[in-house]
Motif scaffolding. Structure first.
Motif, PDB file in Angstrom:
ATOM      1  N   GLY A   1     -28.389-129.420 -30.835  1.00 53.87           N
ATOM      2  CA  GLY A   1     -27.752-128.582 -31.815  1.00 53.87           C
ATOM      3  C   GLY A   1     -27.431-127.274 -31.555  1.00 53.87           C
ATOM      4  N   ALA A   2     -27.907-126.997 -30.241  1.00 58.31           N
ATOM      5  CA  ALA A   2     -27.716-125.337 -29.692  1.00 58.31           C
ATOM      6  C   ALA A   2     -26.246-124.897 -29.539  1.00 58.31           C
ATOM      7  CB  ALA A   2     -28.691-125.238 -28.422  1.00 58.31           C
ATOM      8  N   SER A   3     -26.291-123.741 -29.815  1.00 54.19           N
ATOM      9  CA  SER A   3     -24.863-123.181 -29.597  1.00 54.19           C
ATOM     10  C   SER A   3     -24.969-121.991 -28.967  1.00 54.19           C
ATOM     11  CB  SER A   3     -24.099-122.857 -31.168  1.00 54.19           C
ATOM     12  OG  SER A   3     -22.956-122.132 -30.902  1.00 54.19           O
ATOM     13  N   GLU A   4     -23.923-122.093 -27.797  1.00 54.36           N
ATOM     14  CA  GLU A   4     -24.019-120.763 -27.074  1.00 54.36           C
ATOM     15  C   GLU A   4     -23.042-119.623 -27.528  1.00 54.36           C
ATOM     16  OE1 GLU A   4     -25.951-120.589 -24.494  1.00 54.36           O
ATOM     17  OE2 GLU A   4     -26.545-122.627 -24.630  1.00 54.36           O
ATOM     18  N   GLU A   5     -22.414-119.797 -28.552  1.00 56.38           N
ATOM     19  CA  GLU A   5     -21.529-118.901 -29.137  1.00 56.38           C
ATOM     20  C   GLU A   5     -21.825-117.920 -30.047  1.00 56.38           C
ATOM     21  OE1 GLU A   5     -18.076-121.120 -30.975  1.00 56.38           O
ATOM     22  OE2 GLU A   5     -17.624-122.341 -29.377  1.00 56.38           O
ATOM     23  N   GLU A   6     -21.909-116.777 -29.622  1.00 51.56           N
ATOM     24  CA  GLU A   6     -22.438-115.746 -30.729  1.00 51.56           C
ATOM     25  C   GLU A   6     -21.023-115.050 -31.219  1.00 51.56           C
ATOM     26  OE1 GLU A   6     -25.285-113.854 -30.804  1.00 51.56           O
ATOM     27  OE2 GLU A   6     -26.469-114.882 -29.292  1.00 51.56           O
TER      28      GLU A   6
ATOM     29  N   PRO B   1     -29.460-121.133 -31.733  1.00 51.57           N
ATOM     30  CA  PRO B   1     -29.421-120.735 -30.065  1.00 51.57           C
ATOM     31  C   PRO B   1     -30.266-121.604 -29.259  1.00 51.57           C
ATOM     32  CG  PRO B   1     -30.679-119.074 -31.438  1.00 51.57           C
ATOM     33  CD  PRO B   1     -30.287-119.840 -32.586  1.00 51.57           C
ATOM     34  N   ALA B   2     -29.908-121.788 -27.935  1.00 52.54           N
ATOM     35  CA  ALA B   2     -30.645-122.565 -27.149  1.00 52.54           C
ATOM     36  C   ALA B   2     -31.847-121.822 -26.559  1.00 52.54           C
ATOM     37  CB  ALA B   2     -29.706-123.198 -26.122  1.00 52.54           C
ATOM     38  N   VAL B   3     -32.828-122.234 -26.150  1.00 56.71           N
ATOM     39  CA  VAL B   3     -33.982-121.864 -25.469  1.00 56.71           C
ATOM     40  C   VAL B   3     -33.470-121.701 -23.979  1.00 56.71           C
ATOM     41  CG1 VAL B   3     -36.282-121.764 -24.462  1.00 56.71           C
ATOM     42  CG2 VAL B   3     -35.772-122.621 -26.873  1.00 56.71           C
TER      43      VAL B   3
END
Length: 419
Positions: A189-194, A339-341
């Protein structure tokens, strides 16, 4: 709900008073059970046990357990102090949560309380003839449990607080945190978009983020028909000016201040980081232990080399999960993004301190280069990262190694694979 209960259970396991309290209750219930069995069973069916013999037996248990409990507390405090001095204070929560030590202390205190209550009941004629027989059986069982517990505890206390045991516990805790993260919705469920859009959610407190109540956020988002994008993960240092989340979408009405405060309560802050939901923290603690071992006052490069091996195992687990969440079926938190680790963050946490503090030690630098070579071979996506940190370590070795031959040995290992 399950994650909430698990978080509470982990915090209770770190409290030394919980298990002794439980054992005290169990001890009291044991004396009551012996009394009830004595009333239900005919005295002619069981051997007659004299009150004096029971008082002597319980007296031995009474005086012995108090001394053993005091000794156990002293030994445990000494082990906790040793762990903080030889490893790092950040490992204290793992040492204090040791099951064997807590069970031993609880058993000794529980046996002491049991003997006190049983003696008082005997002296006041609380037990019948059959009751004294069942009390004898229970007393012998307590003796047996105490002896077995003491033997196990002596073996554990000889290791508890030692550096090898601390390293093992930190790696195990980090492994659990990584596995839990991979099984959770965060893995997919991580999203790279800020995004700078959306209603900001802040927390009017200061501390380390220890836990997030995803269920609360999901329920609110479902009710409001909106999405919530988290900006932080457990382990982040939170201040009132930091935006911890943003509410995305077009709400039908303005979001009330009470709702924002309620969402802020989903972020649980504390004075220190925890291993449970923070995979990066384990890498930080292992790196701290290695850095302390490399300090001039300790001068123990062997420990740093051992830590490097542990870090390689953990990064291998990170890239090769044994079990991970199913992105299609895990829809419990479909209105949340996080956010992703970053892999780079894990490398930073793991190797920056070791390569800096061990730059003047040939054997540590060689072991680091071999570790980067192994990581590059484990996973193609890890290769570029491993090569980058291998170059940084080589530069540090060049600046710190006073003997040219030592640097050439390190460079030779680097050039064997980084071409």
């Amino acid at each position: 709900m399950l994650s909430t209960l698990q978080f509470i259970r982990n915090r209770l396991s770190e409290a030394l008073w919980v298990r002794p309290l439980v054992m005290c209750v169990v001890s009291f219930m044991g004396t009551v059970v012996a009394y009830l069995l004595g009333r239900w069973v005919d005295a002619s069916l069981v051997p007659d046990i004299s009150r004096e013999s029971l008082e002597v037996l319980l007296g031995v248990l009474n005086t012995g357990m108090l001394a053993v409990a005091v000794f156990a507390v002293g030994a445990m405090v000494s082990a906790y102090s040793s762990a903080g001095q030889t490893a790092t204070p950040r490992s204290f929560s793992l040492i204090i949560a040791d099951d064997v030590s807590q069970n031993a202390l609880s058993t000794f205190i529980g046996a002491f309380l049991f003997s006190v209550i049983a003696v008082l009941a005997l002296m006041n004629g609380f037990y019948s003839g059959a009751g004294r027989f069942f009390l004898l059986i229970l007393t012998l069982a307590v003796f047996w449990v105490v002896v077995i517990t003491f033997i196990r505890w002596v073996d554990r206390i000889a290791r508890l607080g030692r550096l090898a045991m601390t390293l093992k516990k930190v790696e195990a805790a980090t492994t659990r945190a990584i596995t839990r993260y991979q099984r959770s919705w965060l893995w997919h469920g991580a999203s790279e978009e800020e995004s700078a859009e959306g209603v900001e959610v802040r927390v009017p407190r200061i501390g380390y983020l220890q836990w997030i109540d995803f269920s609360l956020l999901q329920r609110w988002a479902d009710k409001a028909d909106l999405k919530i994008r988290l900006n932080v993960l457990p382990g982040a240092f939170i201040t009132p000016d930091r935006v911890v989340a943003r509410i995305m979408g077009k709400p039908e009405r303005a979001i009330a201040e009470e709702d924002l405060e309620r969402l802020g309560q989903a972020f649980r802050l504390g004075e220190q980081r925890l291993f449970d939901e923070d995979p990066r923290f384990g890498f930080v603690v292992l790196s701290e232990i290695a850095s302390r071992a490399l300090s001039p006052s300790v001068n123990d490069p062997g420990t740093a080399i051992q830590v490097v091996g542990q870090l390689v195992r953990l990064l291998h687990l990170w890239r090769n999960p044994e079990e991970e969440a199913d992105a299609e079926t895990d829809k419990r938190y479909d209105r949340l993004e996080a956010p992703a680790v970053q892999l780079e963050s894990l490398f930073d946490d793991a190797f920056i301190g070791i390569s800096r503090d061990g730059a003047s030690m040939r054997e540590v630098m060689i072991r680091l280069q071999k570790a980067f070579r192994a990581l590059a071979a484990i996973d193609p996506e890890m290769k570029d990262m491993a090569e980058h940190y291998a170059r940084l370590s080589l530069k540090r070795a060049q600046n710190a190694l006073s003997l040219e031959e030592d640097y050439e040995d390190v460079r030779a290992v680097y050039e064997q694979w980084a071409k």
